[in-house]
Design a protein around this motif. Sequence first.
Motif, PDB file in Angstrom:
ATOM      1  N   VAL A  83       0.764  -0.806  -0.204  1.00 52.45           N
ATOM      2  CA  VAL A  83      -0.064  -0.026  -0.138  1.00 52.45           C
ATOM      3  C   VAL A  83       0.694   1.274   0.123  1.00 52.45           C
ATOM      4  N   ALA A  84       1.552   1.326   0.451  1.00 52.96           N
ATOM      5  CA  ALA A  84       2.675   2.341   0.315  1.00 52.96           C
ATOM      6  C   ALA A  84       3.761   2.571  -0.618  1.00 52.96           C
ATOM      7  N   GLY A  95       1.654  12.908  -8.159  1.00 53.34           N
ATOM      8  CA  GLY A  95       1.282  14.874  -7.208  1.00 53.34           C
ATOM      9  C   GLY A  95      -0.018  14.384  -6.699  1.00 53.34           C
ATOM     10  N   GLU A  96      -1.039  13.935  -6.502  1.00 52.00           N
ATOM     11  CA  GLU A  96      -2.131  14.337  -6.514  1.00 52.00           C
ATOM     12  C   GLU A  96      -2.717  12.434  -7.003  1.00 52.00           C
ATOM     13  N   LEU A  97      -4.351  12.545  -6.414  1.00 45.58           N
ATOM     14  CA  LEU A  97      -5.286  11.686  -6.971  1.00 45.58           C
ATOM     15  C   LEU A  97      -6.406  12.069  -6.888  1.00 45.58           C
ATOM     16  N   ASP A  98      -7.423  11.666  -7.660  1.00 47.78           N
ATOM     17  CA  ASP A  98      -9.165  12.704  -8.183  1.00 47.78           C
ATOM     18  C   ASP A  98      -9.789  11.614  -7.366  1.00 47.78           C
ATOM     19  N   ILE A  99      -9.790   9.791  -7.400  1.00 44.31           N
ATOM     20  CA  ILE A  99     -10.897   8.874  -7.614  1.00 44.31           C
ATOM     21  C   ILE A  99     -10.111   7.922  -6.811  1.00 44.31           C
ATOM     22  N   LEU A 100     -10.491   6.956  -5.922  1.00 42.86           N
ATOM     23  CA  LEU A 100     -10.151   5.683  -5.207  1.00 42.86           C
ATOM     24  C   LEU A 100     -11.244   5.336  -5.408  1.00 42.86           C
ATOM     25  N   VAL A 160      -5.499   1.004   2.567  1.00 45.76           N
ATOM     26  CA  VAL A 160      -5.519   2.384   1.311  1.00 45.76           C
ATOM     27  C   VAL A 160      -6.124   3.388   0.965  1.00 45.76           C
ATOM     28  N   THR A 161      -7.699   3.761   2.321  1.00 48.90           N
ATOM     29  CA  THR A 161      -7.392   4.925   1.663  1.00 48.90           C
ATOM     30  C   THR A 161      -6.823   6.227   2.869  1.00 48.90           C
ATOM     31  N   GLU A 162      -6.612   5.710   4.236  1.00 49.75           N
ATOM     32  CA  GLU A 162      -5.824   5.926   4.765  1.00 49.75           C
ATOM     33  C   GLU A 162      -4.505   6.639   3.830  1.00 49.75           C
ATOM     34  N   ILE A 251     -18.504   8.253   7.967  1.00 51.22           N
ATOM     35  CA  ILE A 251     -17.854   8.471   9.123  1.00 51.22           C
ATOM     36  C   ILE A 251     -16.643   9.004   8.032  1.00 51.22           C
ATOM     37  N   LEU A 252     -16.126   8.743   6.340  1.00 46.78           N
ATOM     38  CA  LEU A 252     -15.783   9.694   5.719  1.00 46.78           C
ATOM     39  C   LEU A 252     -15.872  10.916   5.661  1.00 46.78           C
TER      40      LEU A 252
END
Length: 314
Positions: A83-84, A95-100, A160-162, A251-252
């Motif tokens: 995951v890391a 440099g960034e992410l839009d969709i998980l 993965v989310t964290e 929660i998120l």
Amino acid sequence: MEKPSHVATADGKQASHRIAVVTGGNKGVGLEVCRQLAAQGVTVILTARDEKRGKDAVESICRESNLSNVVFHQLDVRDDSSVAALARHIESRYGELDILVNNAAVVGVAADEEGLKALNLDAETWTSGRAATVLKDVFQNTYEVARDCLDTNYYGCKRVTEALLPLLKLSKSGAKIVNASSLASELKRMPNEELRKDLSNIDIWDEARIEAVLNTFMDDLKNGRLEEAGWPAMLPAYSVSKMVINLYTRILARRYPEMRVNCVRPGFVRTDINWNLGTLTPEQGARGPVMLALLPQDGPTGCYFDQTEMVNVW
Ligand SMILES: NC(=O)c1ccc[n+]([C@@H]2O[C@H](COP(=O)([O-])OP(=O)(O)OC[C@H]3O[C@@H](n4cnc5c(N)ncnc54)[C@H](OP(=O)(O)O)[C@@H]3O)[C@@H](O)[C@H]2O)c1
């Protein structure tokens, strides 16, 4: 590498450019989510725990759908270092992410497949949850299989989310998180009345409380008390994992109001997770997750969708 600001879709349209990660993208619904997002011009990082299965899946999308905006990265949602490594890769490359899209899951029982097929269950009996009694003979709820199920379906999603949240926070188009849920998550399927009431009260939940409930579930399983304690009879570990996925989604959504965070049941889809008993195609099953991955910034958040329809299951 910086991402380009626009990209051509399969039908030649220009879409503002977004980067998506899909977990468990090598087959089933996940593979189709990758294909449909890529067809909408999204750069898709198709992830899979097995490198060969993942690379073959990317190749099949590129070949069959004539798309070149799908790339592979290894990801085992149960493995912190994997995951890391994915998070580091996205940070340095995009440099960034839009969709998980948290899609990866396992069913959480050891099944006698021949026995299951011989039961010849129709879709209605299966999806209603009424099949639990007959399925007792062909499904074994072992401790190890249930533990692996919770670790994949809930803790894997959380892991993965964290790891990717810092990159999602940088999204310029507004981050979207889509968590795969299931009919099995519906609270009416939870026999334990007290827990059912608790599960419907989002205000009292955080990750620590979810973990405590999952530990109680595993203790009850170890001590042969699942029925007595009122846990779901049909696919207990899977059902509980999806009930807490719904909570985690809410929660998120509450914690990150600037993001769109939703969960979705893809429908009863013919894939390996249900021994190919489903009635919808993966292409149909992917429509709900893809719709939620492409929501406008003023779209719903903290909601549950049955395919593309918002419904209340809590
Ligand atoms: N099909 C349905 O009727 C249905 C109904 C309700 C909800 N869902 C949900 O929809 C989602 C997709 O399911 P599906 O029907 O497409 O099932 P599937 O065909 O069995 O696909 C599951 C995917 O998850 C992956 N996976 C499992 N453990 C993993 C791990 N530790 N790390 C990374 N990936 C892992 C699998 O990879 P491997 O190939 O390596 O095993 C596979 O790619 C799941 O969340 C499922 O619960 C499906």
